[in-house]
Design a protein around this motif. Structure first.
Motif, PDB file in Angstrom:
ATOM      1  N   PHE A 108      -5.211   3.290   4.704  1.00 35.12           N
ATOM      2  CA  PHE A 108      -4.093   2.341   4.614  1.00 35.12           C
ATOM      3  C   PHE A 108      -2.731   3.004   4.755  1.00 35.12           C
ATOM      4  O   PHE A 108      -1.732   2.516   4.243  1.00 35.12           O
ATOM      5  N   CYS A 162      -4.440 -13.109   3.799  1.00 32.78           N
ATOM      6  CA  CYS A 162      -4.452 -12.641   2.405  1.00 32.78           C
ATOM      7  C   CYS A 162      -3.199 -11.883   1.996  1.00 32.78           C
ATOM      8  O   CYS A 162      -2.412 -12.384   1.189  1.00 32.78           O
ATOM      9  N   ARG A 174     -13.154  -7.601   3.433  1.00 34.36           N
ATOM     10  CA  ARG A 174     -12.199  -7.500   4.537  1.00 34.36           C
ATOM     11  C   ARG A 174     -12.749  -8.254   5.731  1.00 34.36           C
ATOM     12  O   ARG A 174     -13.941  -8.118   6.031  1.00 34.36           O
ATOM     13  N   PHE A 196       1.195  -5.397   8.120  1.00 29.52           N
ATOM     14  CA  PHE A 196       0.073  -6.241   7.722  1.00 29.52           C
ATOM     15  C   PHE A 196       0.324  -7.718   7.998  1.00 29.52           C
ATOM     16  O   PHE A 196       1.454  -8.178   8.033  1.00 29.52           O
ATOM     17  N   GLY A 197      -0.788  -8.421   8.210  1.00 26.06           N
ATOM     18  CA  GLY A 197      -0.746  -9.874   8.395  1.00 26.06           C
ATOM     19  C   GLY A 197      -2.039 -10.439   7.853  1.00 26.06           C
ATOM     20  O   GLY A 197      -2.681  -9.835   6.998  1.00 26.06           O
TER      21      GLY A 197
HETATM   22  C1  UDX Z   1      -7.410  -7.738   2.703  1.00 24.59           C
HETATM   23  C2  UDX Z   1      -7.986  -6.776   1.659  1.00 24.59           C
HETATM   24  O1  UDX Z   1      -8.206  -5.504   2.274  1.00 24.59           O
HETATM   25  C3  UDX Z   1      -9.272  -7.317   1.088  1.00 24.59           C
HETATM   26  O2  UDX Z   1      -9.766  -6.447   0.078  1.00 24.59           O
HETATM   27  C4  UDX Z   1      -9.012  -8.692   0.508  1.00 24.59           C
HETATM   28  O3  UDX Z   1     -10.214  -9.254   0.023  1.00 24.59           O
HETATM   29  C5  UDX Z   1      -8.401  -9.618   1.545  1.00 24.59           C
HETATM   30  O4  UDX Z   1      -7.229  -9.015   2.107  1.00 24.59           O
HETATM   31  P1  UDX Z   1      -7.999  -8.319   5.235  1.00 24.59           P
HETATM   32  O5  UDX Z   1      -6.879  -9.294   5.174  1.00 24.59           O
HETATM   33  O6  UDX Z   1      -9.301  -8.723   5.858  1.00 24.59           O
HETATM   34  O7  UDX Z   1      -8.363  -7.816   3.755  1.00 24.59           O
HETATM   35  O8  UDX Z   1      -7.481  -7.063   6.071  1.00 24.59           O
HETATM   36  P2  UDX Z   1      -7.125  -5.536   5.821  1.00 24.59           P
HETATM   37  O9  UDX Z   1      -8.154  -4.693   6.430  1.00 24.59           O
HETATM   38  O10 UDX Z   1      -6.770  -5.274   4.415  1.00 24.59           O
HETATM   39  O11 UDX Z   1      -5.803  -5.425   6.720  1.00 24.59           O
HETATM   40  C6  UDX Z   1      -4.662  -6.207   6.423  1.00 24.59           C
HETATM   41  C7  UDX Z   1      -3.567  -5.963   7.418  1.00 24.59           C
HETATM   42  O12 UDX Z   1      -2.999  -4.669   7.215  1.00 24.59           O
HETATM   43  C8  UDX Z   1      -3.975  -6.008   8.889  1.00 24.59           C
HETATM   44  O13 UDX Z   1      -2.998  -6.735   9.604  1.00 24.59           O
HETATM   45  C9  UDX Z   1      -4.004  -4.558   9.301  1.00 24.59           C
HETATM   46  O14 UDX Z   1      -3.737  -4.398  10.670  1.00 24.59           O
HETATM   47  C10 UDX Z   1      -2.888  -3.981   8.442  1.00 24.59           C
HETATM   48  N1  UDX Z   1      -3.007  -2.541   8.170  1.00 24.59           N
HETATM   49  C11 UDX Z   1      -4.095  -2.071   7.483  1.00 24.59           C
HETATM   50  C12 UDX Z   1      -1.995  -1.679   8.561  1.00 24.59           C
HETATM   51  O15 UDX Z   1      -0.999  -2.090   9.162  1.00 24.59           O
HETATM   52  N2  UDX Z   1      -2.106  -0.345   8.266  1.00 24.59           N
HETATM   53  C13 UDX Z   1      -3.174   0.166   7.605  1.00 24.59           C
HETATM   54  O16 UDX Z   1      -3.191   1.388   7.374  1.00 24.59           O
HETATM   55  C14 UDX Z   1      -4.199  -0.725   7.200  1.00 24.59           C
END
Ligand code: UDX
Length: 456
Positions: free
Chosen positions: A247, A258, A147, A254-255
């Motif tokens: 999560f 990935c 992450r 999410f953004g």
């Molecule tokens: C993600 C995966 O978690 C990771 O295992 C993979 O290797 C790459 O993609 P990352 O993109 O770094 O990692 O971020 P992550 O922590 O997963 O968050 C993704 C998005 O979801 C963020 O925009 C975050 O703000 C959002 N999010 C996360 C939420 O809106 N709610 C949540 O409860 C958790």
């Protein structure tokens, strides 16, 4: 062991530094000369906590170059290049992975191992393995789950290691075990499987995480319509060990580089494989996610009326805290949507202003929270950086023209902000949203200029 890492972006640079920390001699290779120059000076080309320290600590074991021929000295070669969304379709663009393997071919020899870490559509690794085989080298797919913001720790202490092996190949498994000797000795679970499963593990994990976030954001929509509070709902369902609380933070969704592109690429690959129906739900996951961005703007419009000329402070530009990554950032999308409706947006972020400016130079970016809040008629908390969560609502209230905050990440202590005279609107929190605080003052903007659309 001497290893090479091809691709030194958010994944590869951390992996290279992490491998040096594990005791290996590492050659990091990338086509971007600027990135390589920074890494060679032991400077991280992007914001990632802990990375500069690793680069400095292991300078003697890290070599960074744009010359792929330097990989000839290595025995294990990690492929860590990007697989962005194609411009002409939702599918993944695997050209960089193909190019990296092709560039490596002349330097491969029997006993060498190519290790794929990039997120690829299932079927890619099989194609690459066939290209590698004639050199006498072998290929293993070893997806990366790190992450951003926690990438160093995720690299050094992964949840699990997955090896997708091309047929029966114990030699490659043993070689990769030697690379990961330290985390394996520390008890990291390791699973050996086939190439297809290993590639799918990564896409499935990201699809599941995206689905979990969109599930709770769908519940946020229901909560808004029915008078419930989605954060309490998440706490309650999260106590069920089968569901879990992680999560389930509802908000702006999410953004990043990935999850959004990976669910689109997965769906596109499903169509190609003739199982599009099985993955069609990912289209809904995407739609729910994108709706949250417009919802924030709608909430503001509901509170303020037409947004033309209204001064809005946006706190946060990065797609999540502890990162300067603005790829598909929900926060930056909100800035853009607000501007489309004529608002005067003043945005800030602790580290992502420069990356945001590169992506969109038009909004007004300011360095400090104080500058952003000055004269604001509404505040949007778009990325839940610790320093924004910890803001003193009394101090924050002194600079604004109107104490209205849209907590788009449900990260603020609503009671505390209310006590300081703020109207707090959350996402999926009908109760928090409905109660009006009598001490909140809805004032007209003091400067007529602030009502003009932002054409900076
Ligand atoms: C993600 C995966 O978690 C990771 O295992 C993979 O290797 C790459 O993609 P990352 O993109 O770094 O990692 O971020 P992550 O922590 O997963 O968050 C993704 C998005 O979801 C963020 O925009 C975050 O703000 C959002 N999010 C996360 C939420 O809106 N709610 C949540 O409860 C958790």
């Amino acid at each position: 062991m001497r290893i090479s890492v091809i691709g030194c972006g958010y994944l590869g640079a951390v992996h290279a530094a992490g491998m040096a920390e594990l005791g290996h001699d590492v050659i990091g290779i990338d086509v971007d000369a600027q990135k390589i120059a920074a890494l060679a000076r032991a400077e991280a080309p992007f914001y990632e906590p802990g990375l500069p320290e690793l680069l400095r600590a292991h300078r003697s074991r890290l070599l960074f170059t744009t010359d792929v021929a330097a990989a000839r000295d290595a025995r294990v070669h990690f492929i860590a290049v990007g697989t962005p969304q194609r411009h002409d379709s939702p599918a993944a663009d695997t050209r960089f992975v193909d190019a990296a393997v092709d560039a490596l071919l002349p330097y491969l020899a029997p006993g060498h191992l190519v290790v794929g870490k990039s997120t690829v559509p299932v079927g890619t690794a099989e194609r690459l393995a066939a290209r590698v085989r004639p050199t006498g080298a072998r290929l293993v797919w070893n997806p990366e789950f790190l992450r951003e913001g926690r990438a160093v720790d995720d690299t050094l202490h992964p949840d699990r290691l997955v090896y997708g092996v091309d047929g029966d190949d114990e030699t490659s498994v043993a070689l990769l075990d030697a690379v990961y000797a330290a985390p394996l000795a520390a008890g990291t679970p390791r699973m050996v499987t086939d190439l297809a499963t290993a590639q799918l593990v990564k896409t499935a994990a990201n699809a599941f995480l995206a689905t979990k976030i969109s599930f709770i954001n769908a519940m946020a929509e229901v909560a808004e319509a029915s008078g419930a509070d989605v954060t309490q709902l998440a706490d309650a369902i999260g106590l069920d060990a089968r569901i879990g609380r992680a999560f389930l933070n509802a908000g702006l969704g999410f953004g990043g580089g990935c999850l959004p592109k990976d669910i689109r690429a997965f769906r596109a690959r499903g169509d190609e494989l003739g199982v599009g129906e099985a993955l069609s739900f990912l289209g809904e996951v995407d739609s729910i996610n994108l709706r949250r961005r417009t919802r924030v703007v709608d909430v503001l419009e509901h509170e303020l009326g037409p947004l033309i000329g209204r001064r809005i402070a946006v706190l946060g530009l990065a797609f999540k805290p502890d990162s300067d990554d603005v790829r598909d950032s929900p926060a930056l999308a909100v800035v853009q949507l607000l501007r489309e409706r004529g608002a005067v947006v003043v945005a800030t972020d602790p580290v992502a202003i420069e990356t945001a400016r590169l992506r969109d130079p038009l909004p007004t970016y300011v360095e400090t929270v104080e500058q952003a809040l000055d004269g604001a008629e509404a505040v949007v908390l778009a990325t839940e950086w610790a320093e924004y969560r910890g803001l003193d609502p009394v101090v924050a209230g002194s600079g604004v023209a109107n104490r209205l905050v849209v907590d788009a990440r449900n990260a603020l202590d609503v009671d505390r902000w209310r006590e300081a005279g703020w109207v707090v609107r959350g996402l999926g929190r009908a109760h928090a949203s409905r109660v009006e605080d009598p001490r909140s003052v809805q004032r007209e903007p003091e400067h007529a200029a602030e009502r003009q659309p932002d054409h900076v």
